[in-house]
Design a protein around this motif. Sequence first.
Motif, PDB file in Angstrom:
ATOM      1  N   ARG A  50       0.837  -1.214   0.000  1.00  0.00           N
ATOM      2  CA  ARG A  50       0.000   0.000   0.000  1.00  0.00           C
ATOM      3  C   ARG A  50       0.865   1.255   0.000  1.00  0.00           C
ATOM      4  O   ARG A  50       0.579   2.220  -0.696  1.00  0.00           O
ATOM      5  CB  ARG A  50      -0.946   0.007   1.204  1.00  0.00           C
ATOM      6  N   SER A  51       1.934   1.235   0.778  1.00  0.00           N
ATOM      7  CA  SER A  51       2.838   2.378   0.852  1.00  0.00           C
ATOM      8  C   SER A  51       3.497   2.652  -0.498  1.00  0.00           C
ATOM      9  O   SER A  51       3.609   3.804  -0.927  1.00  0.00           O
ATOM     10  CB  SER A  51       3.896   2.116   1.923  1.00  0.00           C
ATOM     11  N   ALA A  52       3.935   1.601  -1.159  1.00  0.00           N
ATOM     12  CA  ALA A  52       4.583   1.764  -2.469  1.00  0.00           C
ATOM     13  C   ALA A  52       3.590   2.305  -3.495  1.00  0.00           C
ATOM     14  O   ALA A  52       3.872   3.269  -4.207  1.00  0.00           O
ATOM     15  CB  ALA A  52       5.163   0.431  -2.935  1.00  0.00           C
ATOM     16  N   VAL A  53       2.415   1.711  -3.556  1.00  0.00           N
ATOM     17  CA  VAL A  53       1.407   2.123  -4.538  1.00  0.00           C
ATOM     18  C   VAL A  53       0.919   3.541  -4.262  1.00  0.00           C
ATOM     19  O   VAL A  53       0.596   4.290  -5.187  1.00  0.00           O
ATOM     20  CB  VAL A  53       0.238   1.110  -4.571  1.00  0.00           C
ATOM     21  N   ALA A  54       0.908   3.956  -3.004  1.00  0.00           N
ATOM     22  CA  ALA A  54       0.449   5.298  -2.638  1.00  0.00           C
ATOM     23  C   ALA A  54       1.307   6.389  -3.271  1.00  0.00           C
ATOM     24  O   ALA A  54       0.843   7.516  -3.465  1.00  0.00           O
ATOM     25  CB  ALA A  54       0.421   5.454  -1.123  1.00  0.00           C
ATOM     26  N   ARG A  55       2.542   6.059  -3.631  1.00  0.00           N
ATOM     27  CA  ARG A  55       3.403   7.058  -4.277  1.00  0.00           C
ATOM     28  C   ARG A  55       2.869   7.486  -5.640  1.00  0.00           C
ATOM     29  O   ARG A  55       3.249   8.540  -6.143  1.00  0.00           O
ATOM     30  CB  ARG A  55       4.814   6.510  -4.445  1.00  0.00           C
ATOM     31  N   LEU A  56       1.997   6.677  -6.219  1.00  0.00           N
ATOM     32  CA  LEU A  56       1.420   7.037  -7.510  1.00  0.00           C
ATOM     33  C   LEU A  56       0.082   7.761  -7.377  1.00  0.00           C
ATOM     34  O   LEU A  56      -0.469   8.227  -8.377  1.00  0.00           O
ATOM     35  CB  LEU A  56       1.255   5.784  -8.385  1.00  0.00           C
ATOM     36  N   ASP A  57      -0.446   7.851  -6.168  1.00  0.00           N
ATOM     37  CA  ASP A  57      -1.738   8.502  -5.952  1.00  0.00           C
ATOM     38  C   ASP A  57      -1.820   9.924  -6.509  1.00  0.00           C
ATOM     39  O   ASP A  57      -2.862  10.303  -7.055  1.00  0.00           O
ATOM     40  CB  ASP A  57      -2.113   8.493  -4.471  1.00  0.00           C
ATOM     41  N   PRO A  58      -0.756  10.746  -6.410  1.00  0.00           N
ATOM     42  CA  PRO A  58      -0.873  12.100  -6.955  1.00  0.00           C
ATOM     43  C   PRO A  58      -1.132  12.122  -8.477  1.00  0.00           C
ATOM     44  O   PRO A  58      -1.638  13.109  -8.996  1.00  0.00           O
ATOM     45  CB  PRO A  58       0.486  12.736  -6.653  1.00  0.00           C
ATOM     46  N   PHE A  59      -0.828  11.037  -9.158  1.00  0.00           N
ATOM     47  CA  PHE A  59      -0.988  11.003 -10.612  1.00  0.00           C
ATOM     48  C   PHE A  59      -2.261  10.298 -11.048  1.00  0.00           C
ATOM     49  O   PHE A  59      -2.680  10.421 -12.199  1.00  0.00           O
ATOM     50  CB  PHE A  59       0.204  10.269 -11.255  1.00  0.00           C
ATOM     51  N   LEU A  60      -2.879   9.552 -10.145  1.00  0.00           N
ATOM     52  CA  LEU A  60      -4.038   8.740 -10.504  1.00  0.00           C
ATOM     53  C   LEU A  60      -5.302   9.283  -9.860  1.00  0.00           C
ATOM     54  O   LEU A  60      -5.306   9.644  -8.692  1.00  0.00           O
ATOM     55  CB  LEU A  60      -3.814   7.288 -10.066  1.00  0.00           C
ATOM     56  N   ASP A  61      -6.361   9.322 -10.632  1.00  0.00           N
ATOM     57  CA  ASP A  61      -7.644   9.753 -10.093  1.00  0.00           C
ATOM     58  C   ASP A  61      -8.565   8.537  -9.971  1.00  0.00           C
ATOM     59  O   ASP A  61      -8.108   7.407 -10.068  1.00  0.00           O
ATOM     60  CB  ASP A  61      -8.270  10.851 -10.970  1.00  0.00           C
ATOM     61  N   GLY A  62      -9.829   8.758  -9.810  1.00  0.00           N
ATOM     62  CA  GLY A  62     -10.779   7.660  -9.641  1.00  0.00           C
ATOM     63  C   GLY A  62     -11.351   7.156 -10.942  1.00  0.00           C
ATOM     64  O   GLY A  62     -12.296   6.366 -10.930  1.00  0.00           O
ATOM     65  N   GLY A  63     -10.783   7.572 -12.066  1.00  0.00           N
ATOM     66  CA  GLY A  63     -11.286   7.135 -13.364  1.00  0.00           C
ATOM     67  C   GLY A  63     -11.135   5.635 -13.567  1.00  0.00           C
ATOM     68  O   GLY A  63     -10.336   4.968 -12.911  1.00  0.00           O
ATOM     69  N   GLU A  64     -11.907   5.126 -14.516  1.00  0.00           N
ATOM     70  CA  GLU A  64     -11.925   3.679 -14.759  1.00  0.00           C
ATOM     71  C   GLU A  64     -10.549   3.137 -15.158  1.00  0.00           C
ATOM     72  O   GLU A  64     -10.109   2.108 -14.654  1.00  0.00           O
ATOM     73  CB  GLU A  64     -12.942   3.355 -15.852  1.00  0.00           C
ATOM     74  N   GLY A  65      -9.849   3.824 -16.048  1.00  0.00           N
ATOM     75  CA  GLY A  65      -8.529   3.378 -16.474  1.00  0.00           C
ATOM     76  C   GLY A  65      -7.524   3.376 -15.338  1.00  0.00           C
ATOM     77  O   GLY A  65      -6.704   2.470 -15.219  1.00  0.00           O
ATOM     78  N   HIS A  66      -7.619   4.381 -14.486  1.00  0.00           N
ATOM     79  CA  HIS A  66      -6.700   4.473 -13.353  1.00  0.00           C
ATOM     80  C   HIS A  66      -7.013   3.404 -12.301  1.00  0.00           C
ATOM     81  O   HIS A  66      -6.107   2.834 -11.691  1.00  0.00           O
ATOM     82  CB  HIS A  66      -6.745   5.863 -12.737  1.00  0.00           C
ATOM     83  N   ARG A  67      -8.301   3.111 -12.093  1.00  0.00           N
ATOM     84  CA  ARG A  67      -8.677   2.040 -11.160  1.00  0.00           C
ATOM     85  C   ARG A  67      -8.171   0.695 -11.670  1.00  0.00           C
ATOM     86  O   ARG A  67      -7.637  -0.113 -10.907  1.00  0.00           O
ATOM     87  CB  ARG A  67     -10.197   1.995 -10.975  1.00  0.00           C
ATOM     88  N   ALA A  68      -8.332   0.464 -12.956  1.00  0.00           N
ATOM     89  CA  ALA A  68      -7.863  -0.800 -13.542  1.00  0.00           C
ATOM     90  C   ALA A  68      -6.346  -0.927 -13.402  1.00  0.00           C
ATOM     91  O   ALA A  68      -5.829  -2.010 -13.110  1.00  0.00           O
ATOM     92  CB  ALA A  68      -8.271  -0.882 -15.010  1.00  0.00           C
ATOM     93  N   PHE A  69      -5.630   0.183 -13.590  1.00  0.00           N
ATOM     94  CA  PHE A  69      -4.175   0.175 -13.431  1.00  0.00           C
ATOM     95  C   PHE A  69      -3.798  -0.176 -11.998  1.00  0.00           C
ATOM     96  O   PHE A  69      -2.902  -0.982 -11.760  1.00  0.00           O
ATOM     97  CB  PHE A  69      -3.592   1.527 -13.834  1.00  0.00           C
ATOM     98  N   ARG A  70      -4.485   0.424 -11.031  1.00  0.00           N
ATOM     99  CA  ARG A  70      -4.203   0.137  -9.619  1.00  0.00           C
ATOM    100  C   ARG A  70      -4.411  -1.351  -9.309  1.00  0.00           C
ATOM    101  O   ARG A  70      -3.654  -1.949  -8.564  1.00  0.00           O
ATOM    102  CB  ARG A  70      -5.112   0.961  -8.706  1.00  0.00           C
ATOM    103  N   GLU A  71      -5.475  -1.924  -9.872  1.00  0.00           N
ATOM    104  CA  GLU A  71      -5.775  -3.331  -9.616  1.00  0.00           C
ATOM    105  C   GLU A  71      -4.711  -4.256 -10.201  1.00  0.00           C
ATOM    106  O   GLU A  71      -4.497  -5.342  -9.690  1.00  0.00           O
ATOM    107  CB  GLU A  71      -7.146  -3.691 -10.195  1.00  0.00           C
ATOM    108  N   GLN A  72      -4.078  -3.828 -11.270  1.00  0.00           N
ATOM    109  CA  GLN A  72      -3.097  -4.669 -11.955  1.00  0.00           C
ATOM    110  C   GLN A  72      -1.660  -4.194 -11.761  1.00  0.00           C
ATOM    111  O   GLN A  72      -0.772  -4.605 -12.498  1.00  0.00           O
ATOM    112  CB  GLN A  72      -3.418  -4.713 -13.451  1.00  0.00           C
ATOM    113  N   ILE A  73      -1.428  -3.345 -10.777  1.00  0.00           N
ATOM    114  CA  ILE A  73      -0.114  -2.709 -10.655  1.00  0.00           C
ATOM    115  C   ILE A  73       1.012  -3.711 -10.390  1.00  0.00           C
ATOM    116  O   ILE A  73       2.121  -3.541 -10.875  1.00  0.00           O
ATOM    117  CB  ILE A  73      -0.125  -1.583  -9.601  1.00  0.00           C
TER     118      ILE A  73
END
Length: 163
Positions: free
Chosen positions: A112-135
């Motif tokens: 969670r800590s590692a993935v959180a570093r990308l939060d400033p670049f990702l919003d709640g959009g569908e493509g960004h959610r899919a990216f988070r799920e497959q990171i």
Amino acid sequence: MKAAAWIGAAALAGMLLAAGLRRRAPEIPPPAKKPPVVTAAPLPGAPVKEPVRRTAERLKIRAEEVEAFVAASREVASELRRIQVQRQSEWSLDVDQETRLEWEERYDADRRSAVARLDPFLDGGEGHRAFREQIETWAATLWAREQGVYPSSKIENRKPKTE
């Protein structure tokens, strides 16, 4: 002695008969080879983008944030790889259930800590959610490409057929 010889001879004859009668599966010819697909090489003036930049493009990261996204993505991918290797090495050890649960909690927190570093670049959009799920898959793919396990572009490493 004669009886033993006759029994041995009968057994040998039976084995030979069985071997001769055994049916073989019909030979199946190998599948026909597909003709190679010849694709055009990339245009000389159009360099193939590195995978992280292609990801930024697919995620529609703003142009002024691309460099920061690339740097953060590389760090995240590296960190995810490190904690995945650590997790695999820990799972190879024989420990009690409590220790294993503690390791899993630490793994989840580190992830969670590692993935959180990308939060400033990702919003709640569908493509960004899919990216988070497959990171984690994305990070493993990025690592494999950097190690030369497989090409980063299908076109990049394909050689045209010469006749």
